[in-house]
Design a protein around this motif. Sequence first.
Motif, short mmCIF file in Angstrom:
data_model
loop_
_atom_site.label_atom_id
_atom_site.label_comp_id
_atom_site.label_asym_id
_atom_site.label_seq_id
_atom_site.Cartn_x
_atom_site.Cartn_y
_atom_site.Cartn_z
N ALA A 1 36.48 46.71 37.45
CA ALA A 1 36.63 45.50 38.27
C ALA A 1 38.07 45.00 38.27
O ALA A 1 38.56 44.50 39.28
CB ALA A 1 35.69 44.41 37.79
N ASP A 2 38.76 45.16 37.13
CA ASP A 2 40.15 44.72 37.03
C ASP A 2 41.14 45.81 37.40
O ASP A 2 42.35 45.59 37.33
CB ASP A 2 40.43 44.21 35.61
CG ASP A 2 39.74 42.89 35.31
OD1 ASP A 2 39.31 42.20 36.27
OD2 ASP A 2 39.63 42.53 34.12
N GLY A 3 40.64 47.00 37.76
CA GLY A 3 41.52 48.10 38.16
C GLY A 3 42.27 48.74 37.01
O GLY A 3 43.31 49.35 37.20
N ILE A 4 41.73 48.61 35.80
CA ILE A 4 42.41 49.13 34.61
C ILE A 4 41.89 50.52 34.28
O ILE A 4 40.69 50.71 34.07
CB ILE A 4 42.17 48.19 33.41
CG1 ILE A 4 42.74 46.80 33.71
CG2 ILE A 4 42.78 48.78 32.13
CD1 ILE A 4 42.38 45.76 32.69
N ALA B 1 34.00 46.00 33.46
CA ALA B 1 35.12 45.05 33.43
C ALA B 1 36.44 45.76 33.70
O ALA B 1 37.29 45.24 34.45
CB ALA B 1 35.16 44.33 32.09
N LEU B 2 36.64 46.93 33.10
CA LEU B 2 37.88 47.68 33.36
C LEU B 2 38.00 48.05 34.83
O LEU B 2 39.05 47.86 35.45
CB LEU B 2 37.94 48.94 32.49
CG LEU B 2 38.13 48.75 31.00
CD1 LEU B 2 38.13 50.11 30.30
CD2 LEU B 2 39.40 47.99 30.70
#
Length: 134
Positions: free
Chosen positions: A73-76, A70-71
């Motif tokens: 995928a969101d670029g975090i 998730a991180l």
Amino acid sequence: MIITTMSVFVDDQQKALEFYTGTLGFVPQQDIPLGGPHRWLTVSSPEHPDGVQISLEPAEHPAVGPFRDALVADGIPFTSFGVADVTAEFERLRGLGVVFTQEPVNHGPVTTAVFDDTCGNLIQIAAMTGTPTD
């Protein structure tokens, strides 16, 4: 209370050790076998060898995969490392083949860039570039 160790979940401890030491320039601190393929494996900054250690933690817990996916995928970025000059460090690391997902960006008082650590994480490098404004 002080921070002594922080963890970065990695897909492969040996690959992570090679990247974090050979490419990023951290120095090995602890390498203690824990049975099977697992090790208590830590690195630290050569500028602060007695400072905070990064534990290259096996990413086997079932919650880790969805969290990291998730991180990414969101670029975090999972964590941030301080550098004196983001652009210079970006150029040095890119020259070593490091893949960046964000080139240097000036956000006023801080400049950042984000790279893939080859072990499942995005990592940010950051440098304070001025005084925050209201």
